[in-house]
Scaffold this active site. Structure first.
Site, short mmCIF file in Angstrom:
data_model
loop_
_atom_site.label_atom_id
_atom_site.label_comp_id
_atom_site.label_asym_id
_atom_site.label_seq_id
_atom_site.Cartn_x
_atom_site.Cartn_y
_atom_site.Cartn_z
CD GLU A 145 5.71 -4.70 -12.59
OE1 GLU A 145 5.23 -4.87 -11.46
OE2 GLU A 145 6.59 -3.89 -12.84
CB ALA B 88 2.65 -7.43 -2.87
CD GLU C 13 3.91 -4.21 -3.77
OE1 GLU C 13 3.72 -3.67 -4.88
OE2 GLU C 13 4.78 -5.08 -3.58
CG HIS D 232 5.99 0.00 -6.85
ND1 HIS D 232 7.10 0.29 -7.60
CD2 HIS D 232 6.18 -1.26 -6.36
CE1 HIS D 232 7.94 -0.76 -7.56
NE2 HIS D 232 7.40 -1.69 -6.81
CD GLU E 248 9.89 -3.49 -8.54
OE1 GLU E 248 9.87 -3.36 -7.31
OE2 GLU E 248 8.87 -3.69 -9.22
ZN LIG Z 1 8.04 -3.67 -6.52
#
Ligand SMILES: [Zn+2]
Ligand SMILES: *[C@@H]1O[C@H](CO)[C@@H](O)[C@H](O)[C@H]1NC(C)=O
Ligand SMILES: *[C@@H]1O[C@H](CO)[C@@H](O)[C@H](O)[C@H]1NC(C)=O
Ligand SMILES: *[C@@H]1O[C@H](CO)[C@@H](O)[C@H](O)[C@H]1NC(C)=O
Ligand SMILES: *[C@@H]1O[C@H](CO)[C@@H](O)[C@H](O)[C@H]1NC(C)=O
Ligand SMILES: *[C@@H]1O[C@H](CO)[C@@H](O)[C@H](O)[C@H]1NC(C)=O
Ligand SMILES: *[C@@H]1O[C@H](CO)[C@@H](O)[C@H](O)[C@H]1NC(C)=O
Length: 930
Positions: free
Chosen positions: A168, A307, A343, A346, A365
């Site tokens: 990413e 992370a 995380e 996500h 985000e």
């Molecule tokens: Zn993130």
């Protein structure tokens, strides 16, 4: 992804690119021609084979080779295929299931990072094509992106290597050719050939392994349909701790790290299970049902972000996954839990349901940041974290700071190039995204919010979304009566999504009424923007009258509240909405009186909010600092963490801009120090665990501020505890260890010996939190030679300092004292080409340094650097930005001086004197540069 932002609180320009919402798209398209892939070719399956030779993982040549089969179809007839690639392609072929298609030629575009393939015959819809590519590439050895190498030293001194990925946002193309845009989702089949003695981990479980004498070939199960940036793999000698007894839905969970940490991964494992369980429940969409098959969490020694949420294989910096009670403070313990929550969130927001394009980064985000806090309310081990209050001071109030600059971008500002995409990973997408999401929840209620979000996830699983899709889903569920008459939710949320900035609500007392109106808030008095919002107004009054359901302040309109029954009034109760409030003098006086009489009649969050609004209204010249100091003075009685946190941040900004050692800086410092006596009396430096979680966050904040400003008790204590550590090995409470280390060095009577003690300890104690405490503390000395040596070590590849920590080291040096600032500035001036060659982030060090400038002499030094650069070189641009922003800062400094001098009763020094000083420094700086 979780990014680590330095200086975001001080930085005077926002990290996000300019808002293109109102730019004509035809203009934009020209400039960005070729950055977006055509949508006529649609990949649906990748079959990737990579062969990583032994020497790449024993410290030698980092080359590897690979092949990829990409299955795709076309949506309309075409003879052109464009995909991303930064590898060295040596063979290409194209076929259908029964014949091959001739390729005319292919063109590599280095700037756009693409390869364009022309075919001899036209490709047509409803046929599956296979593009077969063979290529060579290298593990990136320094900059931690794409497929890269990391290293560590084991107890006997041997170096071990590992290879892992960070794709990413736009770096999968560095590892293999692919359609590297989030909207192109596909199934990935991965095969890794790697040396014996190493194990391969990827998104999905291992399907089979074929060992030979020299290598092992590991095949992984198919991934779910997903974006390229989520693919991940690691080849390492890591040891994994697995959760066996009772797992979430039968999904195996494990934590993997170098063997040195085998006993320090248990907490991450426990947290992981709790977080996944809580998310399964909240989303109503079990993790297991995505068929990813497992969840591994890896602690990577070299990692650029904080992370990364690779589906089924989440990577972390070591300090976010390793827990050892002897070294880990409560602050880092909380951060571990919250980063795991971020995380894992996500897995739903980003992995299952993905943003269609990076302009909508907040869809990933913002939710991850939101749940990083609010999911903790659903987890037993964090019930005493007061997470919403922490959210307000840490996230909402910092979002305001960045969003108060006229250059701030909207949540949906456009991004085309990799650099622009990278800039979307900043305060606006994360902090503002999460704050707007929280405001939405506050307006529509938690139950409706959860129901609507569950639908959003279920309806868009394995697909991609836009803000419209999200808001329309919510819109359909909002009960009647909650929104302004005649409007749906999509309309109400529009300006919050597509416009930069946020409103400041002006509250004026008019007879028996308080009249509210709005305007965009800005630090720049000459900036004007006519954006208007639908603002949900809540309030709290002295007689405890409050509204939880919002009353709406409409665009280009006013809202009138009845003011007959209260002495004071607070708009935006508990910071429920994303806006600031500017009270007129009468209403403000009532608030000051209430705070001074009995501050406890106002909630701690509201107290923090008043302080934050006031300090930032002063920063934006809406009020004078001298008027705000009335509010600050109530802190003498304040015991709560939140108002202190806000006050320290706001006044620290002022001190940094003035320079701590300047006359005015000293006065502001004394003003702040005067507030401390009550709150710091009777607090032991030792027994910080006994007082509760939030107190263990509060004391380090207070003591580090007090020590820095010269609080005598604090300094004595820091020196004492450090001496006891040095002489007797007496352990320092980890909750305050960084404060003790830093201030023992700052006020040391024997700077070399004390500094060397910590430098040696950095080499002997291999624990990630201890490493951070020490790296920060080593910058606290005021010894020039040591600081200079320290900066040299940070850019020396054979030193213990990792590239991931260079920015930490420089920030520790330049932000710790004026000596440190000068040393860092000179070091950058002399060594900028080495620094920039050493690692790709080198250039960003300059903006951190320039952000601390307080004198013309500072600026004159980089003006010289500017004169030596090509204005359109990377360095030239960075220097220009640094110059512009530091000039702005000096202008700001002079704009508040009169008020402060009058308040503190300081007679203005003659301008001749200050000119004399700066001329001397200017001459000195000339000598230094040559
Ligand atoms: Zn993130
Ligand atoms: C295109 O951009 C230029 C400046 O870059 C501007 O002057 C012009 O007005 C723009 N045209 C349109 C149609 O937006
Ligand atoms: C492809 O992009 C073009 C414009 O770039 C757009 O008009 C078209 O609708 C898109 N097609 C699909 C299938 O998304
Ligand atoms: C590829 O072929 C096209 C069409 O024949 C031609 O216009 C182009 O110049 C060629 N490109 C290269 C790099 O040979
Ligand atoms: C050091 O330890 C590692 C295992 O941790 C082992 O593989 C290696 O052979 C050892 N090296 C030496 C020089 O003893
Ligand atoms: C982990 O704990 C076990 C049992 O206490 C111990 O034998 C082992 O040496 C420890 N490992 C490390 C790396 O400290
Ligand atoms: C909201 O209202 C606008 C304007 O009337 C309309 O175009 C839009 O479709 C509505 N959206 C929803 C989700 O009802």
């Amino acid at each position: 992804m979780l990014v680590i932002l330095f200086l975001s609180l001080l930085s005077s320009s926002s990290a996000t690119p300019g808002d293109l919402f109102h730019t004509r798209l035809d203009n934009v398209t020209n400039k960005y021609e070729g950055y977006r892939l055509p949508n006529t070719t649609i990949p649906f399956r990748y079959d990737i084979n990579l062969n990583i030779p032994e020497e790449a993982l024993t410290g030698g040549n980092t080359s590897y080779s690979g092949t990829v089969n990409i299955l795709f179809e076309v949506s309309e007839s075409t003879n052109k295929i464009v995909l991303h690639s930064l590898v060295d392609i040596y063979n290409l072929s194209l076929s259908t299931s029964n014949s091959s298609v001739q390729i005319v030629n292919n063109t590599v575009d280095k700037t756009r990072e693409t390869i364009t393939i022309l075919t001899a015959t036209t490709l047509s819809a409803n046929i599956d094509y296979t593009l077969y590519i063979t290529f060579n590439a290298s593990l990136e050895p320094v900059n931690m992106l794409g497929f890269y190498r990391s290293e560590y030293t084991v107890a006997n001194g041997t170096k071990e290597y590992l290879a892992t990925t960070q794709f990413e946002s736009t770096d999968a193309r560095r590892a293999f050719p692919c359609f590297d845009e989030p909207g192109f989702k596909a199934v990935f089949t991965l095969t890794l050939q790697h040396p014996v003695g190493f194990e391969a981990i990827a998104n999905t479980p291992v399907m089979s392994t074929f060992p030979t004498a020299k290598s092992i070939t590991t095949l992984f199960e198919d991934t779910p349909t997903m974006s390229t940036y989520l693919l991940a793999f690691t080849i390492s000698k890591f040891v994994c701790m697995k959760f066996i007894t009772s797992d979430v839905d039968g999904i195996p969970i494990s934590v993997c790290a170098r063997s040195h940490f085998e006993n320090d991964t248990i907490l991450a494992l426990e947290y992981g299970v709790q977080v996944l369980d809580a998310l399964d429940t909240w989303t109503g969409y079990p993790y297991k049902s995505t068929n990813i098959g497992k969840m591994d969490q890896l602690a990577i020694p070299d990692f650029s972000a904080g992370a990364m949420e690779n589906w089924g294989m989440v990577n972390y910096r070591e300090y976010l996954l390793i827990y050892n009670p002897e070294y880990t403070s409560n602050l880092y313990k909380q951060r571990m839990l919250s980063v795991i929550a971020h995380e894992f969130t996500h897995m739903w927001f980003g992995n299952l349901v993905t943003l269609q394009w990076w302009s909508y980064t907040f869809l990933n985000e913002g939710f991850a940041r939101y749940f990083q806090y609010f999911l903790l309310n659903k987890i037993n081990s964090s019930q005493n974290y007061e997470i919403e209050k922490q959210f307000i001071i840490e996230q909402q109030q910092t979002a305001f700071i960045v969003d108060s600059h006229s250059s701030s971008g909207s949540l949906t500002s456009e991004a085309f190039t990799p650099k622009e995409i990278n800039n979307k990973f900043g305060t606006i997408s994360y902090n503002k995204g999460a704050s707007v999401i929280r405001m939405v929840e506050n307006v529509i209620g938690s139950t409706v919010f959860q129901t609507a979000i569950q639908k959003y996830l279920a309806n868009n699983a394995f697909s991609s979304t836009t803000p419209e899709i999200l808001w329309n889903t919510i819109s359909n569920d909002v009960p009647n009566g909650l929104l302004p008459d005649g409007l749906n939710f999509t309309q109400v949320i529009d300006a919050w999504t597509y416009r930069p900035g946020f409103p400041v609500i002006t509250a004026n007392l008019r007879g028996n009424n308080v009249v509210l109106s709005q305007k965009r808030f800005s630090y720049n008095t000459s900036f004007s923007d006519s954006t208007q919002w639908y603002v949900p107004i809540t309030y709290m009054t002295s007689n405890k009258n409050y509204s939880t359901n919002a009353t709406w302040l409409l665009p280009n309109s006013t809202l009138t509240l009845d003011a007959r029954n209260f002495s004071w009034l607070i708009i935006n109760h508990n910071s429920a909405g994303y806006y600031r409030v500017h009270y007129d003098t009468t209403l403000r006086t009532k608030l000051v009186r209430a705070l001074l009489e009995d501050h406890l009649q106002i909630t701690d969050v509201n107290r923090a909010q008043i302080l934050d609004d006031m300090l930032n209204l002063a920063r934006g010249h809406y009020v004078k600092y001298s008027e705000v100091f009335q509010f600050v003075n109530y802190l003498k009685k304040e015991m709560s963490y939140y108002p202190w946190y806000t006050a320290v941040r706001g006044l620290n900004y002022l001190i940094v801009r003035l320079g701590l050692e300047s006359t005015l800086g000293q006065r502001v410092a004394s003003l702040l120090l005067d507030q401390f006596n009550n709150v710091t009396a009777n607090v032991s430096y030792v027994d910080l665990n006994a007082t509760g979680h939030v107190d263990s966050l509060k004391w380090p904040l207070l003591w580090s501020t007090a020590c820095r400003l010269g609080h005598p008790t604090c300094i004595v204590e820091a020196k004492k505890q450090f001496r006891l550590l040095r002489i007797n090995g007496t352990s320092i409470n980890p909750n305050i260890r960084d404060v003790i280390y830093c201030n023992a060095l700052r006020y040391s009577d024997n700077s070399s010996a004390d500094w060397e003690f910590l430098w040696k300890r950095l080499h002997s104690v291999d624990q990630p939190h201890e490493t951070i405490y020490i790296l920060m503390a080593l910058g606290c000395t005021k010894n020039k030679e040591l600081l200079s040596y320290y900066l040299d070590q940070s850019i020396n590849s054979s030193s213990i300092i990792r590239v991931q920590d260079v920015a930490t080291v420089w920030s520790a040096v330049h932000s710790s004292s004026s000596v440190g600032l000068q040393v860092a500035l000179e070091k950058f001036m002399k060594n900028h080409s080495n620094i920039i060659n050493y690692y790709s982030g080198g250039i960003t060090l300059l903006s951190g340094i320039a952000d601390r400038f307080t004198t013309e002499a500072h600026v004159a030094q980089i003006q010289n650097l500017m004169n030596q650069q090509e204005s359109n070189s990377t360095l030239g641009k960075a220097v220009k930005n640094a110059l512009d922003s530091s000039r702005e800062n000096l202008k700001w400094q002079s704009s508040i001086k009169n008020d402060l001098e009058a308040y503190f009763g300081i007679v203005e020094p003659s301008s001749a004197t200050s000119f004399g000083v700066s001329m001397t420094l200017l001459l000195l700086s000339l000598i230094i540069i040559v």
